[in-house]
Write an enzyme that holds these catalytic residues in place. Structure first.
Site, PDB file in Angstrom:
ATOM      1  N   HIS A   1       0.900  -1.091   0.302  1.00 27.96           N
ATOM      2  CA  HIS A   1       0.384  -0.193   0.281  1.00 27.96           C
ATOM      3  C   HIS A   1       0.328   1.012  -0.125  1.00 27.96           C
ATOM      4  O   HIS A   1       0.527   2.197   0.366  1.00 27.96           O
ATOM      5  CB  HIS A   1      -0.411   0.079   1.280  1.00 27.96           C
ATOM      6  CG  HIS A   1      -1.530  -1.339   0.836  1.00 27.96           C
ATOM      7  ND1 HIS A   1      -1.431  -2.168   1.535  1.00 27.96           N
ATOM      8  CD2 HIS A   1      -3.109  -1.049   1.149  1.00 27.96           C
ATOM      9  CE1 HIS A   1      -2.788  -3.378   1.735  1.00 27.96           C
ATOM     10  NE2 HIS A   1      -3.572  -2.157   0.999  1.00 27.96           N
TER      11      HIS A   1
ATOM     12  N   ASP B   1      -4.050  -3.968  12.495  1.00 30.15           N
ATOM     13  CA  ASP B   1      -4.211  -3.288  11.393  1.00 30.15           C
ATOM     14  C   ASP B   1      -4.274  -4.232  11.141  1.00 30.15           C
ATOM     15  O   ASP B   1      -3.634  -5.460  10.568  1.00 30.15           O
ATOM     16  CB  ASP B   1      -3.225  -2.417  10.953  1.00 30.15           C
ATOM     17  CG  ASP B   1      -3.958  -1.813   9.486  1.00 30.15           C
ATOM     18  OD1 ASP B   1      -4.634  -2.691   8.787  1.00 30.15           O
ATOM     19  OD2 ASP B   1      -2.873  -1.481   8.601  1.00 30.15           O
TER      20      ASP B   1
ATOM     21  N   LYS C   1     -16.591 -16.226  11.261  1.00 32.75           N
ATOM     22  CA  LYS C   1     -16.023 -15.495  12.188  1.00 32.75           C
ATOM     23  C   LYS C   1     -15.356 -13.720  11.832  1.00 32.75           C
ATOM     24  O   LYS C   1     -16.090 -12.649  11.838  1.00 32.75           O
ATOM     25  CB  LYS C   1     -15.357 -15.172  13.772  1.00 32.75           C
ATOM     26  CG  LYS C   1     -15.245 -16.529  14.402  1.00 32.75           C
ATOM     27  CD  LYS C   1     -14.446 -16.442  15.680  1.00 32.75           C
ATOM     28  CE  LYS C   1     -15.084 -18.475  16.023  1.00 32.75           C
ATOM     29  NZ  LYS C   1     -14.295 -18.202  17.599  1.00 32.75           N
TER      30      LYS C   1
ATOM     31  N   GLY D   1       2.070  -4.009  15.804  1.00 33.28           N
ATOM     32  CA  GLY D   1       2.868  -3.292  15.888  1.00 33.28           C
ATOM     33  C   GLY D   1       4.354  -2.322  15.695  1.00 33.28           C
ATOM     34  O   GLY D   1       5.236  -1.875  15.596  1.00 33.28           O
TER      35      GLY D   1
END
Length: 325
Positions: free
Chosen positions: A45, A174, A227, A297
């Site tokens: 990205h 994320d 889920k 992270g």
């Protein structure tokens, strides 16, 4: 694969945006987000996604001059219209708006409709954490994943981000709703590598680790199977209700991922004096069983440090493509 400095990548991205007609301020802000994504190891990205961003601008899907406009305000809750402006700029604006409201009222929810792809949703989680706010943001997307029990791509791979500021390293989750995001599939495909775990179905309906066959079948495996499928549906419901914007169904009808809906929630961590202590206790407890355990992270911070020191890895094909834009 080669490495380039952060400044080199940033300047190349900014140069392209200026040629496309972006103002100096907007070109700098956009280039920074794309460069930061690659800097942090989210190559899918960052540079790798930039040509798609440029293509959408050239096709008129993204209005580079558009600014977000306020629709309704309910105190700590606001609705905004992105007016099909650059998704990365709309996202940065709305997260900053949520931060500002949270600093005033303790918490805030800013919902956005009619926007475009925000690229890496975690960028806005980091934005919240760096302002000492808990950040929760999510988006819907075009239908690119089958709901559990179906083989037809009808639900979005709707990313969810949860960010908690921490003085010893911000904690940023994320995640897309599939086991591997489409960007990650493309990243493995560019490297001609198999996925480390089964990621979806091929066109014969067989489970596979081959990223290309999953991308072509449009049948990535929802994380957590039923889920992940259920969570993707709930996120679509929430963003569409709170923003008054388009659902995944409506977005999918256009065949292009534009006019999507998003939500940005912030809580001011200044109100919680022992927050870092609590977070550190939980992380220490979780890590005691193995040196392999990482908090969300942690790897990003490691990659960021490495890439700033040694240069950002860039795919040769993507780098040459950037030079011709």
């Amino acid at each position: 694969m080669r490495r380039v400095s952060y400044e080199t990548l940033f300047n190349e991205l900014k140069s392209v945006l200026l040629k496309l007609g972006f103002s100096e301020t907007k070109a700098k802000a956009c280039a920074e987000i794309f460069a930061n994504n690659s800097r942090d190891g989210v190559y899918s990205h960052g540079l790798n996604r930039f040509p798609v961003f440029v293509d959408y601008i050239k096709k008129g899907y993204i209005n580079i001059e558009a600014e977000p406009t306020l629709i309704k305000s309910f105190g700590v809750i606001e609705q905004w219209d992105g007016n099909l402006g650059p998704g990365v700029l709309n996202a940065k604006f709305c997260m900053q708006r949520a931060i500002t409201l949270a600093k005033q009222h303790g918490m805030a929810c800013v919902a956005l409709k009619n926007t475009n792809h925000w690229m890496r949703g975690g960028a806005y989680g980091w934005q919240a954490a760096e302002a000492n706010c808990i950040g929760i943001n999510f988006t819907n997307t075009i239908g690119i994943m089958p709901p559990w029990g179906s083989s037809e791509a009808l639900i979005g791979n709707n990313p969810l981000i949860i960010a908690v500021p921490n003085k010893n390293g911000h904690i940023i989750l994320d995640m897309a709703m599939s086991q591997f995001s489409y960007g990650k599939l493309e990243e493995y495909e560019l490297k001609d590598k198999k996925l480390p775990f089964i990621g979806g179905y091929n066109q014969k309906g067989e489970l596979t680790k081959d990223p290309k066959s999953i991308r072509l079948s449009k049948r990535p495996l929802p994380m957590g199977m039923w889920k992940g499928s259920g969570l993707a549906m709930m996120l679509d419901i929430l963003v569409s209700i709170l923003s008054g914007g388009q659902t995944t169904a409506a977005i999918s009808e256009s065949k292009q991922e534009k006019g999507i809906s998003q939500v940005y929630i912030c809580l001011d961590m200044d109100l919680y004096s022992n927050a870092s202590q609590i977070a550190d206790e939980i992380l220490a407890y979780t890590k005691q069983g193995s040196t392999e355990v990482r908090y969300p992270g942690e790897q990003t911070l490691k990659i960021r440090k490495e890439n700033l020191k040694e240069g950002i890895p860039v795919d040769k094909t993507m780098w040459e493509s950037l030079k011709t834009l």
